[in-house]
Design a protein around this motif. Sequence first.
Motif, short mmCIF file in Angstrom:
data_model
loop_
_atom_site.label_atom_id
_atom_site.label_comp_id
_atom_site.label_asym_id
_atom_site.label_seq_id
_atom_site.Cartn_x
_atom_site.Cartn_y
_atom_site.Cartn_z
N LYS A 583 0.85 -1.20 0.00
CA LYS A 583 0.00 0.00 0.00
C LYS A 583 0.88 1.24 0.00
O LYS A 583 1.77 1.37 0.84
N VAL A 584 0.63 2.13 -0.94
CA VAL A 584 1.37 3.38 -1.04
C VAL A 584 0.46 4.50 -0.54
O VAL A 584 -0.45 4.93 -1.24
N GLU A 585 0.71 4.95 0.70
CA GLU A 585 -0.11 6.01 1.29
C GLU A 585 0.48 7.36 0.91
O GLU A 585 1.68 7.60 1.09
N ILE A 586 -0.36 8.23 0.38
CA ILE A 586 0.14 9.51 -0.14
C ILE A 586 -0.65 10.68 0.46
O ILE A 586 -1.82 10.56 0.79
N ALA A 587 0.05 11.81 0.59
CA ALA A 587 -0.61 13.03 1.05
C ALA A 587 -1.64 13.48 0.02
O ALA A 587 -1.47 13.26 -1.19
N PRO A 588 -2.71 14.12 0.46
CA PRO A 588 -3.76 14.57 -0.48
C PRO A 588 -3.24 15.43 -1.62
O PRO A 588 -3.74 15.35 -2.75
N ASN A 589 -2.22 16.27 -1.36
CA ASN A 589 -1.75 17.16 -2.43
C ASN A 589 -1.09 16.36 -3.57
O ASN A 589 -1.15 16.78 -4.73
N ILE A 590 -0.49 15.21 -3.26
CA ILE A 590 0.11 14.38 -4.31
C ILE A 590 -0.99 13.78 -5.19
O ILE A 590 -0.88 13.75 -6.43
#
Length: 669
Positions: A583-590
């Motif tokens: 799972k690649v968790e990313i910040a909303p801006n990305i």
Amino acid sequence: MATVKKAACPLNCWDSCGFLVTVENDKVVKVDGDPTHPITQGKICGRGRMLETRANSPERLLHPLKKENGRFVQISWEKALDEIAAKLQEIKEKYGTTAVMHSHDYANNGILKNLDQRFFNCYGGVTELYGSLCWGSGIEAQKWDFGNAWSHEPNDIYNSKNIVIWGRNVSRTNMHFYEKLLEAKKQGAKLYVIDPIYNATAKIADEYISIKPGMDGLLAAGIMKEMLRLGLEDRRFIEQYSYGFPDLLSLLNKTSLEEISKMTEVPSEIMTKLAYLYADKPTATYMGLGLQRYKNGGNTIRLIDALVAVSGNIGVAGGGANYANLQVGQNFAFDELTAVNKRTAHRQFSIMKQAECVLEVVDPAIKMIIVTCGNPVTQVPDSAVVEKAFSSVETLVVIEQYMTDTAKLADYVLPTTTAFEEDDFYYSSMYHHYVNYGPKLAEAPGEAKSDLWIWKQLAKRLGFEQDFNFSREDWLKMTLKPLEKHGITLEIFKAHTTMELPVHKIPWQDYQFPTPSGKYEFTSLIGQSKGKSGLLTLAVPDESKWSNSKRAEKYPYSLLTIHPLRSNHSQNYPILKGKVKLKVEIAPNIAEQLGLNDGDAVRVWNDRGEVKGQVSILLKAHPNTINIDEGIWKRYGGSVNNLTSSQESDNGLGSTLYDCLVNLEKSND
């Protein structure tokens, strides 16, 4: 007929829980929490419950294996041990004992797991590893500052007026502390969480402060600048009980609050607020391990320590710079147990750079690697180099319970017992000061043998059987020798199962520090004695736009690799129900920048390697931040350490696992 017995969790984590284990027909069938345990009080996590599955899984290794023509074949214990002992003897005679490397980590924290060191010391002394992938920078940092790394006992949190959780998601890694936070809040304490990710601990905070990864030390410097500007510092502590404050003052004068705000991406008014908070004593600070997994990691912990010192929150109930609690383990007779005096040769490699050293070292070159309590091909940074190194030696021996990524490379795989199949003591040096006794509850399946049995058999073949001519009970008594004066014996331990150790519950109350100056040291004389300047700095991560702008342009995202929720590092992945996915968790801006949605396939890469996985958009996180849980095996898309660097931290004793920039794109896979 089923019986329920008290036992202990062997996992190397903060909580070190007490268990109630149900045994039926010589088999562990259920694991629950022990409600009488003074700290864990009957509540345990899923990782602890899964130890039953781990003991009984059909994937467990049950027989010694040898690789022949690229395939593993089952062999007898006698043949495996004879051949391994013969190779050890040959290496000793031809090249010297340091041609053997012992790759060891701390997947489980049983005291008798340290007997592997006794074996290698009695063999003559081998190439050992120093430092820590996990917490080494911070440990060394606090030794420089305080002379040791000690924390307040768990219930002292109820004396705190304010609590700062700095880079530590206790809801995931320290569940019993999380419960104490909830209770402390009910009693009126204010809770602040500083973290790049808005995690479950942040959700219960009175205020969440988002920070750019790796910039925590600078934030501490900014808070100190404001304390000094506003006259909020504790002059009595600084003048009477500290050394080197003028050096700190000079450092803080070299930058402005505006510059610190720009670099940390934390508004200056937040630093002003935190300055008042730290002055409103007692304020407790609890630091996580991720803070120091950067090139500037030791300095980061030292700057946070300095903030706690400047504010006068050292040696007071409800305060403290709480990172580790080494005084727990310092109660035991480890030198006698490991027989350090027996070795006649010794060589060390950094645990971070063990792979590079294996590939490069000569005089002697590494001919054999023996792996205990770890899965380095998955867990050590820069996985491609690690795999190359461990594949390059003439003989690789792995003592394991499962066919890990490391075991797959081995020439010999020796199946070992679980905690329920041997007795030992278990404790945590990170949180509480109680030690648990874990009795043997069941026989091991198949031909699995304890580590101790393996060492004893090899010692017999190599001519130093007398150094292992002790029963398991003898070994346990040996470890307890320093505690006998406190009335703690093996018999009493077994009767109570959990014992409170004699520790300083509020460290440094007498303001006597085991440093060269006898004071808290803003400028470390210990650091200077090790060839460093000992000075605090305003250092930033090695991989950041402030230190390497070209790299930051190519790889614009900061990668964190936090501990998984359902596995103790890499241990549980083969027994997790359902398909394991990276799972690649990313910040909303990305997600907004790249047009990504939950579930999208993505590729994450840098010049060290790549991984592929599925997007999960974080509810809230610092801009340009990514997380991929550590520990995932190759067969499930890992390891994330394909991306991480094997560089050492500033003080040389920690990893830089979080000091990692990457790029990301949507994938067609």
